[in-house]
Motif scaffolding. Sequence first.
Motif, PDB file in Angstrom:
ATOM      1  N   TRP A  75       0.289  38.468   5.699  1.00  0.00           N
ATOM      2  CA  TRP A  75       0.811  39.818   5.874  1.00  0.00           C
ATOM      3  C   TRP A  75       0.087  40.829   4.995  1.00  0.00           C
ATOM      4  CZ3 TRP A  75       6.234  41.113   7.745  1.00  0.00           C
ATOM      5  CH2 TRP A  75       6.533  40.326   8.861  1.00  0.00           C
ATOM      6  N   ALA A  76       0.218  42.088   5.371  1.00  0.00           N
ATOM      7  CA  ALA A  76      -0.559  43.152   4.738  1.00  0.00           C
ATOM      8  C   ALA A  76      -0.201  43.370   3.272  1.00  0.00           C
ATOM      9  CB  ALA A  76      -0.377  44.457   5.521  1.00  0.00           C
ATOM     10  N   PHE A  77       0.984  42.983   2.827  1.00  0.00           N
ATOM     11  CA  PHE A  77       1.317  43.170   1.412  1.00  0.00           C
ATOM     12  C   PHE A  77       0.358  42.395   0.513  1.00  0.00           C
ATOM     13  CE2 PHE A  77       3.964  39.424   2.417  1.00  0.00           C
ATOM     14  CZ  PHE A  77       3.649  38.577   1.364  1.00  0.00           C
ATOM     15  N   MET A  78      -0.237  41.346   1.050  1.00  0.00           N
ATOM     16  CA  MET A  78      -1.191  40.558   0.261  1.00  0.00           C
ATOM     17  C   MET A  78      -2.432  41.370  -0.108  1.00  0.00           C
ATOM     18  SD  MET A  78      -0.116  37.481  -0.476  1.00  0.00           S
ATOM     19  CE  MET A  78      -1.663  36.638  -0.850  1.00  0.00           C
ATOM     20  N   ASP A  79      -2.766  42.392   0.680  1.00  0.00           N
ATOM     21  CA  ASP A  79      -3.937  43.217   0.392  1.00  0.00           C
ATOM     22  C   ASP A  79      -3.787  43.988  -0.916  1.00  0.00           C
ATOM     23  OD1 ASP A  79      -5.085  42.358   2.738  1.00  0.00           O
ATOM     24  OD2 ASP A  79      -4.332  44.058   3.907  1.00  0.00           O
ATOM     25  N   ALA A  80      -2.555  44.195  -1.356  1.00  0.00           N
ATOM     26  CA  ALA A  80      -2.298  44.933  -2.593  1.00  0.00           C
ATOM     27  C   ALA A  80      -2.159  44.012  -3.799  1.00  0.00           C
ATOM     28  CB  ALA A  80      -1.037  45.792  -2.433  1.00  0.00           C
ATOM     29  N   LEU A  81      -2.545  42.751  -3.649  1.00  0.00           N
ATOM     30  CA  LEU A  81      -2.425  41.773  -4.732  1.00  0.00           C
ATOM     31  C   LEU A  81      -3.808  41.203  -5.057  1.00  0.00           C
ATOM     32  CD1 LEU A  81       0.716  39.831  -3.410  1.00  0.00           C
ATOM     33  CD2 LEU A  81       0.685  41.670  -5.105  1.00  0.00           C
ATOM     34  N   PRO A  82      -4.667  41.973  -5.730  1.00  0.00           N
ATOM     35  CA  PRO A  82      -6.051  41.510  -5.960  1.00  0.00           C
ATOM     36  C   PRO A  82      -6.127  40.196  -6.712  1.00  0.00           C
ATOM     37  CG  PRO A  82      -5.521  43.468  -7.284  1.00  0.00           C
ATOM     38  CD  PRO A  82      -4.429  43.319  -6.286  1.00  0.00           C
ATOM     39  N   ARG A  83      -5.166  39.920  -7.597  1.00  0.00           N
ATOM     40  CA  ARG A  83      -5.211  38.668  -8.357  1.00  0.00           C
ATOM     41  C   ARG A  83      -4.991  37.445  -7.474  1.00  0.00           C
ATOM     42  NH1 ARG A  83      -0.921  38.826 -13.020  1.00  0.00           N
ATOM     43  NH2 ARG A  83      -1.703  36.679 -13.247  1.00  0.00           N
ATOM     44  N   TRP A  84      -4.398  37.669  -6.298  1.00  0.00           N
ATOM     45  CA  TRP A  84      -3.971  36.545  -5.477  1.00  0.00           C
ATOM     46  C   TRP A  84      -4.661  36.512  -4.117  1.00  0.00           C
ATOM     47  CZ3 TRP A  84      -1.553  33.748  -8.895  1.00  0.00           C
ATOM     48  CH2 TRP A  84      -0.862  34.391  -9.931  1.00  0.00           C
TER      49      TRP A  84
END
Length: 225
Positions: free
Chosen positions: A199-208
């Motif tokens: 999902w797109a929320f993952m794009d805002a998690l650079p560490r992960w």
Amino acid sequence: MPYEPPTHRVERSLRATTGAKIVAGVDEVGRGAWAGPVTVCAAVTGLRRPPEGLTDSKLLSVKRRNELAELLNGWVTAHALGHASSEEIDELGMTASLRLAAVRALEALPVRPDAVILDGKHDYLGAPWRVRTVIKGDQSCVAVAAASVIAKVHRDALMAELAPEHAEFAFEENAGYPSPVHRAALEERGPTPHHRLSWAFMDALPRWQHLKRTRCDPAEQIGLF
């Protein structure tokens, strides 16, 4: 705000026009969550008078929703639940996952419905089921409203069971949906095994980013920060 109570109008119409004797109302919960399954309830209610105050689960307080769910468990003629996991959502996309969960619910009923009232505008169920889609069916149709309440309470309970293992995410409060606490936990801890990694929320998690999965249908990505 006052609202009109749901009726059996659509069910009566299906009985009159198609000869359907058993009609199931179907509704889902969890479509917009970041974590957890999408859950579908199929409920058969017949034409009896529903419990007072029955309506779309989103219009009810938590207390009233839980009270109604307890009443409905004994009031409905039959009901069953189906789930599609976060892994299945990542693999199949949301539309196919909704169908998978709905088929699981319908096939788990002790009786096979002759027709299905599906909440919303789009028929994600399809053949061989005879489907009538109803926009805001969870407010206007008794069986769909019952399915809405049962599905919501059941899925909330499932997410609350996961909360002790992942306390920082407050699943018992947000049920896996977007919230400031949920967002902060994702940034600090990264996704759990229950998160939808495509999902797109993952794009805002650079560490992960190394955990992000490619989704089969990018157009369905929702849940941005």
